[in-house]
Structures are given as structure tokens and as C-alpha cells.
Scaffold this motif. Structure first.
Motif, short mmCIF file in Angstrom:
data_model
loop_
_atom_site.label_atom_id
_atom_site.label_comp_id
_atom_site.label_asym_id
_atom_site.label_seq_id
_atom_site.Cartn_x
_atom_site.Cartn_y
_atom_site.Cartn_z
N SER A 103 46.29 8.51 77.94
CA SER A 103 46.02 9.50 78.98
C SER A 103 44.75 9.13 79.77
O SER A 103 44.71 9.29 80.99
CB SER A 103 45.87 10.89 78.35
N CYS A 104 43.73 8.63 79.07
CA CYS A 104 42.51 8.20 79.77
C CYS A 104 42.78 7.00 80.67
O CYS A 104 42.27 6.92 81.80
CB CYS A 104 41.42 7.86 78.76
N CYS A 135 39.68 14.96 78.47
CA CYS A 135 40.98 14.43 78.10
C CYS A 135 41.26 14.63 76.61
O CYS A 135 42.37 15.01 76.20
CB CYS A 135 41.06 12.93 78.44
N VAL A 139 44.21 16.92 74.71
CA VAL A 139 45.11 16.50 73.64
C VAL A 139 45.00 17.45 72.45
O VAL A 139 46.02 17.88 71.88
CB VAL A 139 44.79 15.05 73.21
#
Length: 307
Positions: A103-104, A135, A139
Motif C-alpha cells: 500500500s505504501c 497507511c 491496515v
């Protein structure tokens, strides 16, 4: 382009990241732990980020170091409950790390943020620390939402089995309630439990112990001791299908906290394998918790047990 890495920010961000991911992995694995162990695991994860500052290592050594570091972080954060639970904890921690890193990376590519560095399988992105933590919090928030909607995994349910083998000798074993365990005695239809032989060998009578060891380690199976209801069952274990000796008993009790179940007739299947980790040494299925001894009407019209 030269990138300046601030060591204090690197350690702090990775500490918070590791702490949150370990919390999420513990929830998903159904593993309870203390806050101090989670803090220690976060510190271990922060120290692991220093791998990127080392000179580039050979690829096999990089893989080995990452595996050892990941295992050390998980073992630091969670108490030992056997290889099965350790595998679940490590797998969830690895998966969450991949999701967070992915995601990062996606955010970096979408926003056009420069400064991607990879060294010793450790990725460094030149993201603002608050954006990176955002981020990771996202999660963690998704994991908590899923657990709120669908429920957290149930912790291990350990019961104590007590069986009277003969006057003055009782077999006592911790058993795990396994919802995927469906073994039954095909001869009598009685419920069955699977136990490791080694932890209970010292509690068995000498004649029964000699018979079981003969079944495990001799090519020709010995004759059962007189008065012992021993039979051979085909079972599926970690090493595949095999024939295992089983002992039929009638005086058995399964207890946990303030609940006690007496199943009547019970078949104990012995296995020479060592795969349960030590916290428990046997398995039983849900049917055993709902089983009741068979009954019939006596001559006086009352129901009596025949189990």
C-alpha cells in the motif's frame, strides 16, 4: 539522488509499525499476549530495519537473515504455544507486512514521490513519517473492522482428560478441542481421541506400555495384554495414513473450568509422533462434547445407561 536517513525517525516509525502489525497479527491468529511482549516485539522490528544500513549481502544470506529476523520478532512478541500457532502468527505477520509495504509503494507511485531504495530485502520509501503511519493505521483499522464484523478467532480450548485404567492408576492428559477432528471407533461407534504416546507413557501400566511400544517399534505386532481392550485403527496423521493402536475405556471424564463431560465408552488412539508442541498432547472433536452414553429402559421402566 542522495537521500538522508534520520536514524531516530527510522527507528521510531518502524517501532510503531511493528507494534501495530504485531497487534493485528495476534488478533487474526487468535493468540493473546501481554503489552510488554508487544512492545518488545516492536523494538525488535525497529532494530530489524537497520539491515538496510549494512553492505549488500549475498541473496541467500539476505533471505536467511530476513527469515531469522521475522521469526525472532514473532517469538519476542508472543509466548510459545507450539509450532502450529507459531506458523499462524508468523504467516499473518508476514502477510500484513506485505500488505502494508504494498500500500505504501502504491501510494508512492500514484503520488509521484521519489526516493525508493532497496537493500538486503529492506525497502525504504522517502515518505513523510505521518503518511507512513497513516497507511499502517489504515491496515490495522481494516483488520479491526473485519474482526468486529466477523468475530475474532477463538483461543485454544484445552480440556483435561482423566481415565481410570486400573485401581490406583489414572491417566491425565491435556487435550485440544479441534473442530476439524472427526475420528470415531469404526467397531463400536464410540468417540475417539488421538494422543501422543511419549507424554503419557509414564502414566501407563507396564504391560500396556510394552504392548504399545511393540506396536510402534517392532515389525510384528505383539499380542494385547490380558484384560486390555486394544484394537488397531487406521488414522490420518501428520505423516499420512497409518495403523495405530487404540485402547477402549469406559471410565473417562473430560473437564474444563466448571464443566465435566462423561462420554461413557471412549477410544484412545496412541501415536508415536511429536507434533503438538507441548501445551497439549492430544486432540478430540466437537462430537465428544455433545455425546451422551446410550440408554435403554430397564425392567422397572427406568432409563439406565449402557455406555
Amino acid at each position: 539522488m542522495k537521500i538522508i536517513i534520520y536514524l531516530d525517525i527510522l527507528l521510531l516509525v518502524n517501532f510503531l509499525t511493528g507494534y501495530l502489525l504485531l497487534c493485528a497479527a495476534g488478533h487474526l491468529a487468535g493468540s493473546e499476549t501481554s503489552g510488554l511482549r508487544l512492545l518488545a516485539g516492536g523494538l525488535a522490528a525497529a532494530a530489524a530495519s537497520l539491515l538496510m544500513l549494512l553492505p549488500p549481502l549475498p541473496v541467500p544470506l539476505q533471505l536467511m537473515s530476513k527469515a531469522l529476523v521475522g521469526a525472532f520478532v514473532v517469538r519476542t512478541a508472543f509466548s510459545w504455544r507450539g509450532w502450529r500457532m507459531f506458523g499462524r502468527q508468523a504467516a499473518w505477520f508476514l502477510l500484513l507486512n506485505l500488505i502494508a509495504a504494498g500500500s505504501c509503494l502504491l501510494l508512492s507511485l500514484r503520488c509521484g514521490i521519489p526516493g525508493l531504495q532497496v537493500n538486503n530485502l529492506t525497502v525504504y520509501l522517502n515518505l513523510p513519517p505521518m503518511l507512513l503511519l497513516g497507511c499502517i493505521l489504515a491496515v490495522y483499522g481494516i483488520v479491526r473492522t473485519l474482526l468486529f464484523l466477523f468475530g475474532a478467532p477463538r483461543p485454544a480450548e484445552i480440556w483435561q482428560l482423566r481415565v481410570s485404567l486400573e485401581p490406583g492408576r489414572t491417566l491425565s492428559l491435556p487435550l485440544l478441542h479441534d473442530t476439524g477432528f472427526f475420528l470415531k471407533d469404526p467397531y463400536s461407534g464410540a468417540q475417539a481421541v488421538l494422543v501422543e504416546y511419549a507424554p503419557c507413557a509414564g502414566q501407563l501400566p507396564p504391560d500396556l506400555r510394552a504392548c504399545l511400544e511393540g506396536c510402534f517399534y517392532q515389525e510384528q505386532w505383539p499380542e494385547p495384554p490380558p484384560g486390555r481392550a486394544i484394537r488397531i485403527l487406521e488414522c490420518r496423521t501428520a505423516s499420512g495414513r497409518r495403523l495405530l493402536p487404540a485402547l477402549c475405556v469406559k471410565d473417562a471424564a473430560l473437564s474444563r473450568q466448571h464443566q465435566t463431560i462423561r462420554p461413557g465408552e471412549l477410544t484412545i488412539v496412541f501415536s508415536p509422533e511429536h507434533s503438538m508442541g507441548g501445551r497439549f498432547c492430544g486432540l478430540f472433536g466437537t462430537d465428544l462434547l455433545t455425546s451422551r452414553p446410550a440408554t435403554r429402559k430397564g425392567e422397572d421402566g427406568r432409563w439406565i445407561s449402557v455406555g
